[in-house]
Structure formats: structure tokens, C-alpha cells
Scaffold this active site. Structure first.
Site, short mmCIF file in Angstrom:
data_model
loop_
_atom_site.label_atom_id
_atom_site.label_comp_id
_atom_site.label_asym_id
_atom_site.label_seq_id
_atom_site.Cartn_x
_atom_site.Cartn_y
_atom_site.Cartn_z
N TRP A 169 0.89 -1.19 -0.12
CA TRP A 169 -0.04 -0.16 -0.15
C TRP A 169 1.05 1.23 -0.02
CZ3 TRP A 169 -4.41 -0.16 -2.05
CH2 TRP A 169 -5.03 -1.64 -2.17
N ASP A 221 -2.04 6.64 6.40
CA ASP A 221 -3.10 5.72 5.70
C ASP A 221 -3.41 4.64 6.78
OD1 ASP A 221 -4.54 3.85 4.33
OD2 ASP A 221 -3.25 3.64 2.75
N LYS A 248 -12.85 -1.95 6.13
CA LYS A 248 -11.96 -2.88 7.27
C LYS A 248 -12.51 -2.59 8.53
CE LYS A 248 -8.78 -2.99 3.43
NZ LYS A 248 -7.96 -2.18 2.73
C1 LIG Z 1 -7.46 -1.26 1.71
C2 LIG Z 1 -6.33 -0.43 1.71
C3 LIG Z 1 -6.27 0.39 0.92
C4 LIG Z 1 -7.16 0.61 -0.39
O1 LIG Z 1 -8.58 1.00 -0.17
P1 LIG Z 1 -9.60 1.23 -0.98
O2 LIG Z 1 -10.73 1.91 -0.19
O3 LIG Z 1 -9.88 -0.01 -1.57
O4 LIG Z 1 -9.25 2.04 -2.24
C5 LIG Z 1 -5.45 1.58 0.88
N1 LIG Z 1 -4.50 1.38 1.81
C6 LIG Z 1 -4.46 0.58 2.85
C7 LIG Z 1 -3.61 0.23 3.90
C8 LIG Z 1 -5.43 -0.61 2.79
O5 LIG Z 1 -5.44 -1.80 3.58
#
Ligand SMILES: *Cc1c(COP(=O)(O)O)cnc(C)c1O
Length: 360
Positions: free
Chosen positions: A102, A172, A196
Site C-alpha cells: 500500500w 493511511d 476494514k
Molecule cells: C485496503 C487498503 C487501501 C485501499 O483502499 P480502497 O478503499 O479500496 O481504495 C489502501 N491502503 C490500505 C492500508 C489498505 O488496507
């Protein structure tokens, strides 16, 4: 009805109590005579739902008053672009720490807008650890420092919050937000896709310090401008109304559970049980540096990869689903976000021991 323990990395499980409340309110929310999905986002009923969700999230995370909480769309992936567009503020460089898949996506997207400095990387270790503070090379002219506190695919998390001096820290938190208390004031911006640990996919939360708003790159689409979102209370256009409502139910569930300190205790215990089971066996292994192991995403491999398919099929037959590792790494991964009950982890641990006995 037969609900499984769903170990998916996302979209992930939601608390059963939340689903039940949504079910009870499906046809008629609070005497309104309609479902939340059918409400005008500008009506009094929906405005109350939205405001309560924001207030509860602020309480849970202890968000200071000088931070805006935005309820956006487009996923964390849209933020990979929105962050440089909003936060460069006439600077031309930003720092990123590279700790996995990511981080890399965020870095790649930022490269379209600025010069990306790699302040630290754990690529040499195949992302089984994170760089220590002392190993970071920080550019004091960077517009911000971006990192990924929890790498969802590698199952690696930072055991510390990077110190970035006067440079705003951007995180993030897609796969770790609300898993434990944090000090929001350490950050310039926090963002997370909802699917999540927050609620349904389609909602993205951004928490941003208000002095960072209002100086976007000149080509920034209106919909990507945080100030526009903030000035319009995340309702410049139609927001993801139902996902926002479900997120609100999740926030209430967390408050009822004792807030994030209570949640952290449960999460630490869940992760502890699973790692103990892995470390206590010669059949299962996890490659991540013990200090950097994720509480949320636990990858593990079997001593014999030929057994992967059997493992997954037998687990599924016992109601333990979506345990396959990310397609880029293989093996297994158990995502044990907030909504995964402790009993689900215990059930997985029992299954793993039994599987080892029969096949190990
Ligand atoms: C799942 C995830 C993403 C992507 O998320 P989307 O909402 O599908 O764009 C980005 N960063 C991390 C750390 C993730 O776990």
C-alpha cells in the site's frame, strides 16, 4: 441462519449487533416511514444521523477541535492523489516511508504530482519489518511525511509514530483505524477506507488539521478539494448515505464496548492468541519481525504449500472463511479486525492445531 467467521481483509465482518440494528431499522428508521437509503441527505432525519456519527467518531478518537472530519467517497486509493493535491501547498516534494504494497501505491500516485523522497524503506527485508526512527532520512522542505501504520497485505505495523518535526505527518490508517487509541494531534492528516474497521465499502474518512486546507494544486477537481468538503459538511454532493449511517452504528457499538481502550485490549488478546499458536508450532510460520507484527492482519504459511488448498477447504467447511493470503504473496492471512469476535480467533486456533495433527 448460519454466520461464518469471515477472515477477509476487506470488505470485512461487521459487528452482528450493528447488522441486527440495521435490519430492525431497514423499513422504517425511527418513525420516519422510510429506510435510511431512501432519505434526502439534506433532510432533518439524515442530518441527525450524520452529525451523531461524526460526534461519536470525534469522541472515540479524541479528535481536537482544529481538525475536520470528512466523510468522502472513492476509497483510500483516491486519497493517494487527493493528498498531494491538497497538501503540497506550493511545495514540490513530499516524503514517503515504503513498508509494503500500500505504501508503494501511494508513492506511485504521489509521483504524478511531486518529487517523492523515500524517507525509509523496509524493502530489503521483503517488508518483514519497518525502518526505525533513527533510520529515516527526512527532508525538512517536504510538504508532508506519509506512512502506512499497518500494511494490510504484509501484516506489518509500526510500533511507533514517526516523529516528523514541523513537517505534517500523514497516515493511511485504512486497516488499523479504531483498533486502539491514537493521539490525533500527532498527525496532519489521517485517512481510511471504511471497509476494514469502519463500515461498508464506499465511504472514506479523512481527518485533517484545518490549517492545511485551502491551498490546492490548480487542477484539483472540486470533489477532491478537502476545503470544499469541509465547508459543505461532506455534502457538496450526495454522500455515501447508507455507509455513513452504518459507520455511525459501528461507532456507537465501539462506545458501548468501552471505547478504543476496551477495543485495544480485545484486539491485543486476539492477535496474541493467534501468534502464539503460530509460534508454538513447527508447521505454521509468520515471517514478520515480532515487534512489527500486525494486530489486524496475520499472514502465515504452512510448512507444506501443497496442503494450502486442503487447509482452505477444511477451514471453510468449519465456517472459517476467506483465509487465503493476498494473491501477490500466497499462503494464508487471517484478518482479525475489530468486528471479528474473540471466539472466531479461538475457533481458528483450534482448527489449526487439529489440521496440523492430521496433516503435519
Ligand atoms: C485496503 C487498503 C487501501 C485501499 O483502499 P480502497 O478503499 O479500496 O481504495 C489502501 N491502503 C490500505 C492500508 C489498505 O488496507
Amino acid at each position: 441462519m448460519n454466520r461464518v467467521y469471515n477472515f477477509s481483509a476487506g470488505p470485512a465482518m461487521l459487528p452482528q449487533a450493528v447488522l441486527e440494528q440495521a435490519q430492525a431499522e431497514m423499513l422504517d428508521w425511527n418513525g420516519s416511514g422510510m429506510s435510511v437509503m431512501e432519505m434526502s441527505h439534506r433532510g432533518k432525519e439524515y442530518m441527525s444521523i450524520a452529525a451523531k456519527a461524526e460526534a461519536d467518531l470525534r469522541t472515540l478518537l479524541g479528535v481536537p477541535d482544529n481538525y475536520k472530519v470528512l466523510f468522502l467517497q472513492g476509497g483510500a486509493s483516491s486519497q493517494f492523489a487527493a493528498i498531494p493535491m491538497n497538501l503540497l501547498r506550493s511545495r514540490t516534494a513530499a516524503d514517503y516511508i515504503n513498508t509494503g504494497a500500500w505504501s508503494k501505491k501511494a508513492i506511485e500516485e504521489a509521483g504524478r504530482y511531486c518529487t517523492v523522497g523515500i524517507a525509509g524503506s523496509s524493502e530489503a527485508s521483503k517488508f518483514t519489518t519497518v525502518p526505525a526512527q533513527a533510520e529515516l532520512t527526512l527532508n525538512t522542505n517536504a510538504a508532508y511525511l506519509h506512512y502506512t501504520p499497518n500494511e494490510t497485505i504484509g501484516g506489518v505495523e509500526f510500533p511507533y509514530v514517526p516523529e516528523s518535526g514541523d513537517v505534517p505527518l500523514v497516515a493511511d490508517m485504512s486497516s488499523t483505524i479504531l483498533s486502539r487509541p491514537i493521539d490525533v494531534s500527532r498527525y496532519g492528516l489521517i485517512y481510511a477506507g471504511a471497509q476494514k474497521n469502519i463500515g461498508p465499502a464506499g465511504l472514506t474518512i479523512v481527518i485533517v488539521r484545518d490549517d492545511l486546507l485551502g491551498e490546492t494544486l490548480c487542477d484539483t477537481p472540486t470533489m477532491f478539494d478537502y476545503k470544499v468538503a469541509a465547508d459543505n459538511e461532506s455534502m457538496y454532493n450526495t454522500p455515501s448515505t447508507y455507509a455513513w449511517y452504518i459507520a455511525g452504528l459501528v461507532f456507537q457499538w465501539l462506545k458501548d464496548l468501552g471505547g478504543l481502550a476496551g477495543m485495544a485490549e480485545i484486539n491485543q488478546r486476539k492477535a496474541g492468541k493467534l501468534y502464539a499458536a503460530i509460534d508454538g508450532s513447527d508447521f505454521y510460520s509468520n515471517p514478520v519481525d515480532v515487534a512489527c507484527r500486525s494486530w489486524m492482519n496475520v499472514p502465515f504459511i504452512l510448512a507444506n504449500a501443497d496442503l494450502d488448498k486442503t487447509f482452505l477447504a477444511e477451514a471453510k467447511a468449519q465456517g472459517l472463511t476467506t483465509l487465503a493470503g493476498h494473491r501477490s504473496v500466497g499462503g494464508m492471512r487471517a484478518s482479525i479486525y475489530n468486528a471479528m469476535p474473540e471466539a472466531g480467533v479461538e475457533s481458528l486456533v483450534e482448527f489449526m492445531a487439529d489440521f496440523e495433527k492430521r496433516h503435519g
